[in-house]
Design a protein around this motif. Structure first.
Motif, PDB file in Angstrom:
ATOM      1  N   ASN A 140       0.833  -0.964   0.084  1.00  0.00           N
ATOM      2  CA  ASN A 140       0.013  -0.348  -0.440  1.00  0.00           C
ATOM      3  C   ASN A 140       0.874   1.566   0.261  1.00  0.00           C
ATOM      4  N   GLU A 141       2.212   0.906   0.132  1.00  0.00           N
ATOM      5  CA  GLU A 141       3.317   2.286  -0.033  1.00  0.00           C
ATOM      6  C   GLU A 141       3.833   2.014  -0.767  1.00  0.00           C
ATOM      7  N   MET A 142       5.084   2.887  -1.943  1.00  0.00           N
ATOM      8  CA  MET A 142       6.078   1.939  -2.058  1.00  0.00           C
ATOM      9  C   MET A 142       7.683   2.193  -0.837  1.00  0.00           C
ATOM     10  N   ARG A 143       7.670   2.036   0.279  1.00  0.00           N
ATOM     11  CA  ARG A 143       8.289   2.287   0.961  1.00  0.00           C
ATOM     12  C   ARG A 143       8.785   0.308   1.362  1.00  0.00           C
ATOM     13  N   ILE A 144      10.018   0.312   1.731  1.00  0.00           N
ATOM     14  CA  ILE A 144      10.520  -1.012   2.306  1.00  0.00           C
ATOM     15  C   ILE A 144      11.821  -0.712   2.965  1.00  0.00           C
ATOM     16  N   SER A 145      11.318  -1.785   4.259  1.00  0.00           N
ATOM     17  CA  SER A 145      12.329  -2.131   5.607  1.00  0.00           C
ATOM     18  C   SER A 145      13.769  -2.559   5.601  1.00  0.00           C
ATOM     19  N   LEU A 146      14.446  -2.014   5.939  1.00  0.00           N
ATOM     20  CA  LEU A 146      15.770  -3.102   6.423  1.00  0.00           C
ATOM     21  C   LEU A 146      16.492  -2.334   7.494  1.00  0.00           C
ATOM     22  N   GLU A 147      16.062  -3.865   7.993  1.00  0.00           N
ATOM     23  CA  GLU A 147      16.122  -4.139   9.638  1.00  0.00           C
ATOM     24  C   GLU A 147      18.065  -5.195   9.258  1.00  0.00           C
ATOM     25  N   PHE A 148      18.831  -4.352  10.372  1.00  0.00           N
ATOM     26  CA  PHE A 148      20.577  -5.327  10.741  1.00  0.00           C
ATOM     27  C   PHE A 148      20.279  -5.756  11.563  1.00  0.00           C
ATOM     28  N   PRO A 149      20.788  -7.339  11.614  1.00  0.00           N
ATOM     29  CA  PRO A 149      21.242  -8.134  13.160  1.00  0.00           C
ATOM     30  C   PRO A 149      21.939  -7.149  14.095  1.00  0.00           C
ATOM     31  N   SER A 150      21.479  -7.273  15.603  1.00  0.00           N
ATOM     32  CA  SER A 150      21.830  -7.007  16.201  1.00  0.00           C
ATOM     33  C   SER A 150      22.170  -8.210  17.933  1.00  0.00           C
ATOM     34  N   GLU A 151      22.862  -8.222  18.719  1.00  0.00           N
ATOM     35  CA  GLU A 151      22.769  -8.734  19.998  1.00  0.00           C
ATOM     36  C   GLU A 151      21.153  -8.947  20.179  1.00  0.00           C
ATOM     37  N   ILE A 152      20.781  -7.483  20.151  1.00  0.00           N
ATOM     38  CA  ILE A 152      18.854  -7.319  20.440  1.00  0.00           C
ATOM     39  C   ILE A 152      18.204  -8.043  19.994  1.00  0.00           C
ATOM     40  N   ASN A 153      18.458  -7.700  18.778  1.00  0.00           N
ATOM     41  CA  ASN A 153      17.400  -8.268  17.862  1.00  0.00           C
ATOM     42  C   ASN A 153      17.648 -10.764  18.120  1.00  0.00           C
ATOM     43  N   ASN A 154      19.426 -10.320  17.960  1.00  0.00           N
ATOM     44  CA  ASN A 154      19.473 -11.985  18.261  1.00  0.00           C
ATOM     45  C   ASN A 154      18.680 -11.963  19.743  1.00  0.00           C
ATOM     46  N   LEU A 155      18.237 -11.542  20.565  1.00  0.00           N
ATOM     47  CA  LEU A 155      17.456 -12.295  21.522  1.00  0.00           C
ATOM     48  C   LEU A 155      16.462 -12.100  21.369  1.00  0.00           C
ATOM     49  N   LEU A 156      15.413 -11.090  20.427  1.00  0.00           N
ATOM     50  CA  LEU A 156      14.203 -11.465  20.764  1.00  0.00           C
ATOM     51  C   LEU A 156      13.705 -12.252  19.528  1.00  0.00           C
ATOM     52  N   ASP A 157      14.946 -12.988  18.439  1.00  0.00           N
ATOM     53  CA  ASP A 157      15.034 -13.517  17.614  1.00  0.00           C
ATOM     54  C   ASP A 157      14.763 -15.397  18.822  1.00  0.00           C
ATOM     55  N   LYS A 158      15.950 -15.381  19.487  1.00  0.00           N
ATOM     56  CA  LYS A 158      15.566 -16.418  20.292  1.00  0.00           C
ATOM     57  C   LYS A 158      13.926 -16.492  21.471  1.00  0.00           C
ATOM     58  N   HIS A 159      13.768 -15.394  21.302  1.00  0.00           N
ATOM     59  CA  HIS A 159      12.546 -15.297  22.273  1.00  0.00           C
ATOM     60  C   HIS A 159      11.264 -15.050  21.664  1.00  0.00           C
ATOM     61  N   SER A 160      11.333 -16.202  20.075  1.00  0.00           N
ATOM     62  CA  SER A 160      10.391 -15.726  19.345  1.00  0.00           C
ATOM     63  C   SER A 160       9.725 -16.295  19.404  1.00  0.00           C
ATOM     64  N   TYR A 161       9.181 -17.869  20.681  1.00  0.00           N
ATOM     65  CA  TYR A 161       7.883 -17.578  21.655  1.00  0.00           C
ATOM     66  C   TYR A 161       7.096 -17.522  21.858  1.00  0.00           C
ATOM     67  N   LEU A 162       7.445 -16.046  22.062  1.00  0.00           N
ATOM     68  CA  LEU A 162       6.273 -14.740  22.662  1.00  0.00           C
ATOM     69  C   LEU A 162       6.282 -13.950  21.550  1.00  0.00           C
ATOM     70  N   GLN A 163       5.833 -14.214  20.257  1.00  0.00           N
ATOM     71  CA  GLN A 163       5.677 -13.547  19.242  1.00  0.00           C
ATOM     72  C   GLN A 163       4.142 -13.602  19.448  1.00  0.00           C
ATOM     73  N   LYS A 164       3.570 -12.930  19.045  1.00  0.00           N
ATOM     74  CA  LYS A 164       1.994 -12.327  19.210  1.00  0.00           C
ATOM     75  C   LYS A 164       1.427 -12.791  17.843  1.00  0.00           C
ATOM     76  N   GLY A 165      -0.209 -13.263  18.277  1.00  0.00           N
ATOM     77  CA  GLY A 165      -0.549 -13.445  17.187  1.00  0.00           C
ATOM     78  C   GLY A 165      -2.502 -13.738  18.107  1.00  0.00           C
ATOM     79  N   PHE A 166      -2.941 -14.460  16.838  1.00  0.00           N
ATOM     80  CA  PHE A 166      -4.625 -14.764  17.017  1.00  0.00           C
ATOM     81  C   PHE A 166      -5.114 -16.539  16.501  1.00  0.00           C
TER      82      PHE A 166
END
Length: 358
Positions: A129-155
């Motif tokens: 819906n918009e001509m925008r692309i976001s690119l996120e690079f790895p980091s220590e915090i992102n790696n920690l969040l990935d390890k806790h992916s079981y907390l991902q929200k959903g329905f």
């Protein structure tokens, strides 16, 4: 992380070349580190630049494309396009080369975000819906969040027949729910027997719409072999031999491994093949594993092949990091149920080694 799906071939479509003039950015330009990407723009005379050394911004001198770096849980680059063809072409390249994870939407009135990840750990996000692309690079915090992916929200749909954990509240499957819809996280959902929704983790429909929008099938030679082109039966001739490296350097498997890992990780994958055992084929399956001499548990490579359905799974332990790829369209690195048992065992052991190396 899901691999790219089959590319659909339409023999009667006519190739329509782009007429855009400007500085086009490719997937391969972006599949790098944040510093290398900054250096790429700084060294180009096609962009105006400003901001700070850590958080610069760039604007195309011809097409006015705008790229700005931000800090969040890691470094993020936001790319705003002025030209629709350039935007859609980059989306096409991302869809073909990165792993699709899932669609995300938590508000019925919001846009659906498509999430992709590369073998390097770079995360692409966009909506149509918009001509925008976001690119996120790895980091220590992102790696920690990935390890806790079981907390991902959903329905989830609260029904005896329901089984899917949805990351997209606008999912067609969730739309069929005649009971209450509850917001939860992945761990709680799995405790009640739910699993990732197949629709939320499938981007084949958006790929088809994109090809129709672009108006052509890209048949150029990018070494992007389809699964049907990768005949893995050649591996069988090496049974009982020590030929792990030779197998991975045989086309078209070589190009597909390199495409999915990226050139840098592919080179490491090959370099770590030293200490190895002979190829053993059991029940039409084979698992090859190896490590760098005097560095087992630190630098290791693995390749699992299922000859029955012509799929492979490759793993790389690089000190503190573990990377996994596959040409299986149903593979999801966040869902152990999509791992063959043999490859899951290797991956779990590699993750233990990676944690020990920290």
């Amino acid at each position: 992380m899901n691999p790219a799906k089959f590319l659909l071939l339409f023999p009667f479509l006519v190739f329509i070349p782009f007429l855009t003039i400007g500085q086009e950015i490719s997937y391969y330009d972006l599949n790098t580190s944040s510093q290398d990407l900054k250096n790429f723009f700084l060294s180009s005379n096609e962009y105006f630049s400003g901001g700070t050394d850590d958080l610069p911004y760039f604007q195309g001198k011809i097409d006015n494309k705008y790229i700005k770096f931000y800090n969040s849980t890691g470094v993020i680059a936001i790319i705003d396009f002025k030209d629709k063809n350039q935007y859609l072409e980059l989306v096409r390249q991302i869809q073909e080369n990165a792993f699709f994870q899932y669609k995300v939407c938590t508000d019925p009135n919001s846009n659906i975000t498509y999430n992709y990840r590369t073998a390097l750990g770079n995360a692409f996000r966009f909506n149509f819906n918009e001509m925008r692309i976001s690119l996120e690079f790895p980091s220590e915090i992102n790696n920690l969040l990935d390890k806790h992916s079981y907390l991902q929200k959903g329905f989830v749909c609260i029904s005896e027949d329901a089984y899917a954990f949805h990351t997209n509240i606008q999912c067609e499957g969730l739309g069929n729910c005649t009971s209450d819809i509850a917001k939860t996280n992945l761990r709680e959902a799995k405790n009640y027997g739910y699993k990732y929704c197949e629709i939320c983790t499938d981007d084949s429909y958006s790929k088809q719409l994109l090809k129709e929008s672009l108006g052509y099938y890209d048949n150029s030679n990018h070494s992007n072999y389809q699964i049907s082109d990768i005949d893995l039966t050649f591996v069988k001739k090496y049974e009982s031999e020590y030929m792990f490296q030779e197998i991975c350097e045989t086309e078209p498997l070589k190009s597909d491994l390199k495409r999915q890992f990226g050139a840098e990780l592919y080179d490491k994958f090959i370099n770590y093949i030293a200490v190895q055992g002979p190829l053993e084929i059991n029940n039409n399956k084979a698992l090859l594993s190896s490590c760098m001499a005097h560095a087992c548990g630190i630098y290791m490579s693995s390749l699992f092949i299922n000859f029955g359905n012509n799929t492979y799974y490759a793993g790389l332990l690089n000190d503190e990091e573990v990377y996994v790829i596959s040409n299986n369209i149903n593979f999801n690195s966040q869902d152990w149920s999509t791992f063959p048992d043999e490859f899951a065992e290797w991956t779990r052991d590699a993750l233990k080694d990676a944690n020990s190396n920290k």
